[in-house]
Design an enzyme around this catalytic site. Structure first.
Site, PDB file in Angstrom:
ATOM      1  CB  CYS A 124      -0.923  -0.026   1.193  1.00 33.71           C
ATOM      2  SG  CYS A 124      -2.213  -1.192   0.918  1.00 33.71           S
ATOM      3  CE  LYS A 140       3.135  -0.706   6.819  1.00 34.41           C
ATOM      4  NZ  LYS A 140       4.168  -1.556   7.425  1.00 34.41           N
ATOM      5  CG  HIS A 157       7.074  21.041  -0.997  1.00 32.02           C
ATOM      6  ND1 HIS A 157       7.639  22.270  -1.212  1.00 32.02           N
ATOM      7  CD2 HIS A 157       8.074  20.142  -1.108  1.00 32.02           C
ATOM      8  CE1 HIS A 157       8.944  22.107  -1.432  1.00 32.02           C
ATOM      9  NE2 HIS A 157       9.223  20.825  -1.374  1.00 32.02           N
ATOM     10  CB  THR A 158       5.771  19.617  -6.392  1.00 30.71           C
ATOM     11  OG1 THR A 158       6.418  20.869  -6.621  1.00 30.71           O
ATOM     12  CG2 THR A 158       4.269  19.810  -6.518  1.00 30.71           C
ATOM     13  CG  ASP A 213      -1.245   8.828   6.323  1.00 32.69           C
ATOM     14  OD1 ASP A 213      -0.517   7.884   5.971  1.00 32.69           O
ATOM     15  OD2 ASP A 213      -1.851   8.867   7.409  1.00 32.69           O
TER      16      ASP A 213
HETATM   17 CO    CO Z   1      -1.652   7.981   9.447  1.00 31.37          CO
HETATM   18 CO    CO Z   2       7.465  24.339  -0.465  1.00 33.75          CO
END
Ligand code: CO
Ligand code: CO
Ligand code: CO
Length: 335
Positions: free
Chosen positions: A13, A16, A132-133, A60
């Site tokens: 998923c 992590k 933000h990218t 997240d």
């Molecule tokens: Co979370």
């Molecule tokens: Co930024």
């Protein structure tokens, strides 16, 4: 152009860090706190008090779980908002985190990701106010979310022996996403799963508050048993789960028998293994640890409220499953 899932390095998923590793990395860190902080590191979201309000913050972001950029963004948005709902709050605003590379990804996908997220935020009554990218070969999308509530938040630490454990979405997402990435199934076969992946936990949260749940979390990357273990540990209790009452995608059971699990499943299993008591087959124990994206809420309510739970859920058109109960001790027993 590659499919989004082909650009993901580790199937699962979200790629992590395993729960055991994370705890090891943070072992020597002592988190600082203050009087205005109501919930600090370790719960679903952080909460601080500002005037009459409790302000909730969470972040997240995940790698693709679908090839469709619009739907992936919707799933990721529902997933990011879920920690606010797990505390019993309402989301207000969000900042986007986008990892994207226009050499590997279709430029149009960027637009679809933002649109998918904004549409889901609108459904939740929240707005995108920045972001933000980062240029990255592996796509990632998620949100930092701010929410609020007027009453005290519901944390993971209030579960009491004798209470019932309620779950509001099926599990088996990790296996299904792996099957999709490995091209064992087509995206069209994911219909029911996509519906749950993109479903907000807002109604589940309202139900949980109405029933005066004493503990709540949402089932995500650490899997059902991983998150149940975190809740039990915080509450200093154990739990008993009845496997035949746990909602699981039917196709996921077949892939589980083939052990088509992502890496995260085994990491989550290792996390709960010291307290797990189960006579069931291995594939079932693993499946109960399979990482979930945008899973349901898991909460504990007093046993006397069972009828009220079923009636209210039915009126709301919400699925609920009573999967087990809270026990004394510290074991997670699976029957
Ligand atoms: Co979370
Ligand atoms: Co930024
Ligand atoms: Co959570």
């Amino acid at each position: 152009m590659k499919r989004l899932l082909d650009l993901v390095r580790v199937s699962g998923c979200a790629a992590k860090i395993s729960p055991l590793e994370l705890e090891r990395y943070l072992k020597e860190v002592e988190f600082k706190t203050s009087d205005s902080i109501v919930v600090g590191v370790g719960d679903d979201a952080g909460v601080f008090k500002l005037g009459d309000y409790y302000i909730i913050q969470t972040v997240d972001f995940i790698t693709p779980v679908l090839n469709d950029p619009y739907l992936w963004a919707q799933a990721s948005t529902a997933n990011a908002l879920s920690d606010v709902y797990a505390m019993g709050g309402e989301p207000v605003s969000a900042l986007a985190i986008v990892c994207f590379n226009n050499c590997d990804m279709n430029e149009k996908d960027f637009e679809l990701i933002i649109k998918g997220s904004m549409d889901k935020l609108e459904e939740a009554g929240a707005f995108l106010i920045g972001g933000h990218t980062v240029d990255d070969k592996e796509p990632k999308f998620g949100l930092a979310v701010t929410g609020y509530m007027k009453r005290e938040p519901i944390t993971q630490s209030g579960a009491k022996p004798g209470q019932l454990l309620i779950l509001t979405k099926p599990i088996g997402v990790g296996v299904m996403v792996k099957a999709l990435k490995d091209k064992r199934i087509a995206e069209d076969d994911m219909g029911e799963i996509v519906r749950y992946l993109t479903m907000l936990n807002n109604r589940a949260s309202h139900l949980m508050l109405e029933l005066e749940a004493s503990a709540c979390t949402d089932v995500t990357g650490f899997g059902l048993l991983g998150h149940l273990y975190k809740m039990c540990r915080a509450s200093r209790v154990g739990a008993k789960i009845y496997y035949d009452r746990v909602p699981i995608y039917e196709m996921a059971i077949n892939f589980a028998k083939e052990k088509l699990f992502p890496k995260g499943t085994y990491e989550n299993y290792k996390f709960v293994a010291p307290v797990l008591k189960s006579k069931l087959e291995d594939y079932i124990n693993y499946l109960l640890c399979d990482p979930v994206t945008s899973g349901g809420l898991l909460f504990s309510i007093d046993r006397e409220r069972e009828k009220e739970l079923l009636k209210k859920a039915k009126d709301m058109g919400l699925d609920v499953w009573i999967i087990g109960e809270v026990t004394e001790g510290s074991e997670l027993e699976v029957l």
